[in-house]
Scaffold this motif. Structure first.
Motif, PDB file in Angstrom:
ATOM      1  N   GLY A 244       0.982  -1.289   0.005  1.00 37.00           N
ATOM      2  CA  GLY A 244       0.036   0.127   0.086  1.00 37.00           C
ATOM      3  C   GLY A 244       0.947   1.287  -0.142  1.00 37.00           C
ATOM      4  O   GLY A 244       2.283   1.104  -0.124  1.00 37.00           O
ATOM      5  N   PRO A 245       0.267   2.353   0.127  1.00 27.87           N
ATOM      6  CA  PRO A 245       0.953   3.641   0.006  1.00 27.87           C
ATOM      7  C   PRO A 245       1.546   3.991   1.534  1.00 27.87           C
ATOM      8  O   PRO A 245       1.355   3.119   2.327  1.00 27.87           O
ATOM      9  N   GLY A 246       2.673   4.878   1.426  1.00 26.97           N
ATOM     10  CA  GLY A 246       3.478   5.042   2.597  1.00 26.97           C
ATOM     11  C   GLY A 246       4.471   4.394   3.083  1.00 26.97           C
ATOM     12  O   GLY A 246       4.738   3.375   2.527  1.00 26.97           O
ATOM     13  N   VAL A 247       4.790   4.529   4.468  1.00 27.46           N
ATOM     14  CA  VAL A 247       5.864   3.550   4.965  1.00 27.46           C
ATOM     15  C   VAL A 247       5.443   2.173   5.316  1.00 27.46           C
ATOM     16  O   VAL A 247       6.395   1.331   4.933  1.00 27.46           O
TER      17      VAL A 247
ATOM     18  N   LEU B 268       7.690  -0.826   3.811  1.00 27.69           N
ATOM     19  CA  LEU B 268       8.189  -1.886   4.384  1.00 27.69           C
ATOM     20  C   LEU B 268       7.644  -3.308   3.956  1.00 27.69           C
ATOM     21  O   LEU B 268       8.372  -4.356   4.060  1.00 27.69           O
ATOM     22  N   THR B 269       6.616  -3.284   3.529  1.00 30.88           N
ATOM     23  CA  THR B 269       6.067  -4.697   3.117  1.00 30.88           C
ATOM     24  C   THR B 269       6.966  -4.827   1.867  1.00 30.88           C
ATOM     25  O   THR B 269       7.111  -6.258   1.618  1.00 30.88           O
ATOM     26  N   VAL B 270       7.144  -4.070   0.934  1.00 27.82           N
ATOM     27  CA  VAL B 270       8.038  -4.234  -0.271  1.00 27.82           C
ATOM     28  C   VAL B 270       9.510  -4.804   0.226  1.00 27.82           C
ATOM     29  O   VAL B 270       9.983  -5.887  -0.288  1.00 27.82           O
ATOM     30  N   ILE B 271       9.969  -4.299   1.171  1.00 28.15           N
ATOM     31  CA  ILE B 271      11.438  -4.633   1.999  1.00 28.15           C
ATOM     32  C   ILE B 271      11.280  -5.996   2.386  1.00 28.15           C
ATOM     33  O   ILE B 271      12.106  -6.733   2.129  1.00 28.15           O
TER      34      ILE B 271
END
Length: 417
Positions: free
Chosen positions: A303-306, A310-313
């Motif tokens: 989703g957008p934002g931090v 973090l999800t992508v990382i």
């Protein structure tokens, strides 16, 4: 484990060009989105068309690479990539950069990269004894992931400070440095024999695919490799559109999302040989192959934002760690099962098949993203990846010797080292 000065210079050439490539990670999509104002479909088309045309251009390069000294091929293809890449910042500064030029540069660099990879792989088999190939491939794999960790964040910062073409210039320079490193290698070279005056035929062009198709393990490894790589790479331009366009992440955060997880690849590459010594090549390859197919589905929750960052990382870190374990085993087994006089053509066929599959899936996913949106298209890729481990070699074919062309090749040159 020492692998010799020749391997050291080959490793250096690989490292410097790989660092340059990852420093410029996402440069073409970024230029297409922010400078040329291209749509999601146009960005996907740039990736897909570049891959497809480069793969077609590279088809006759397999026999060409096979019958020429490999160091000469590597130097020539490095220089070709330098000239193509350096044209981008020149055109940008002159105000004449176009979508068509990006496409041509992608084709030239893609075709030259396939030829370089085939030549370097064949030369590695010549340079390094068979029992040390896994260690050598693990070092290449570790270098790849370290450059992935360092390159995108640094590249994103440079783009933010100095503009979008500075990393392309650095990438172009890296190919010159790679060519210089290859020229420092001493000792004999390797080239498959060819009758004087012999002309290129359809049999020459198809020899790599024929070999792959008739060697059971290579066939399954190839199918798994091209499908997994295609499904993962098809989402790369969509993630760029989603994160940079829809979610408005700054370039440095976009680079961070793909740079930090790459440290997991270094960990996986360093563990690969140790895990193989303890559990065996087949078991480690199958387990890591299954795990790398599971984690990409986590991108469905970006989703957008931090929280989205973090999800992508986290998802990419888990995926890349598994790839860091799997890839050196995969690369080593491919070389072990390929006779030296077939190596360049097999590696070219492998790269061409991978690029064509990536091109087709990237284009298809660009169309899908236009219809359902980037996030839904990324989710669909994650679902399909769950079935790909079924393509991995089965235990009975792994232990059984090959047949047909594979067996004939081994009889002609001796058992793989």
């Amino acid at each position: 484990m020492r692998l010799g000065s020749g391997f050291g210079w080959l490793w250096t050439a690989y490292a410097v060009s790989t660092y340059g490539t990852w420093l410029a990670f996402g440069a073409f999509p970024l230029l297409a989105v922010q400078v040329l104002h291209s749509s999601a479909f146009a960005v996907s088309l740039l990736e897909a068309a570049g891959l497809a045309v480069a793969a077609v251009v590279a088809v006759p390069l397999g026999p060409w690479v096979a019958h020429r000294p490999k160091r000469q091929v590597m130097v020539a293809t490095d220089l070709a990539r330098f000239l193509a890449m350096v044209s981008v910042p020149v055109a940008y500064l002159l105000g004449v950069l176009s979508y068509g030029q990006l496409l041509v540069v992608a084709v030239v660099c893609g075709a030259a990269g396939i030829a370089f990879g085939a030549a370097s792989g064949a030369y590695l088999k010549h340079l390094v004894p068979g029992e040390r190939l896994l260690v050598a491939n693990a070092r290449f794999e570790g270098t790849s992931w370290v450059s992935t960790a360092v390159g995108p964040p640094l590249g994103g910062a440079l783009v933010g400070l100095l503009g979008p073409v500075v990393t392309v210039t650095a990438d172009a320079s890296s190919y010159l440095l790679s060519a210089l490193a290859v020229r420092r290698i001493r000792g004999d070279d390797v080239a498959a024999a060819r009758a004087p005056g012999a002309r290129l035929t359809g049999v020459d062009l198809a020899r790599g695919w024929r070999f792959i198709g008739q060697e059971r393990v290579l066939r399954r490894l190839f199918l798994n490799s091209v499908v997994v790589g295609g499904l993962i790479m098809a989402t790369a331009p969509l993630l760029a559109v989603l994160l940079l366009g829809d979610y408005h992440l700054p370039p440095w955060q976009y680079g961070l999302a793909f740079g930090v997880p790459a440290l997991g690849g270094l960990v996986g590459a360093r563990l690969s040989a140790r895990l193989v010594r303890r559990h065996g090549r087949y078991r480690v390859m199958i387990v890591s192959g299954w795990l790398r197919a599971v984690f990409p589905l986590g991108l469905a929750f970006v989703g957008p934002g931090v929280p989205g960052l973090l999800t992508v990382i986290v998802v990419e870190a888990l995926l890349i760690t598994c790839m860091g374990v799997f890839n050196p085993i995969h690369a080593t087994e491919r070389l072990r099962r390929t006779p030296p006089d077939h190596a360049a053509q097999v590696l070219t066929a492998w790269s061409v098949g991978s690029r064509l599959t990536q091109a087709a899936l990237t284009l298809l996913w660009g169309v899908l993203a236009t219809v359902v949106g980037p996030l839904a298209a990324i989710t669909a890729s994650g679902v399909l990846l769950l079935a790909t481990p079924l393509l991995l070699p089965r235990p009975e074919t792994w232990r059984r010797p090959g047949s047909g062309v594979a067996s004939e090749g081994r009889r002609a040159v001796g058992a793989p080292r």
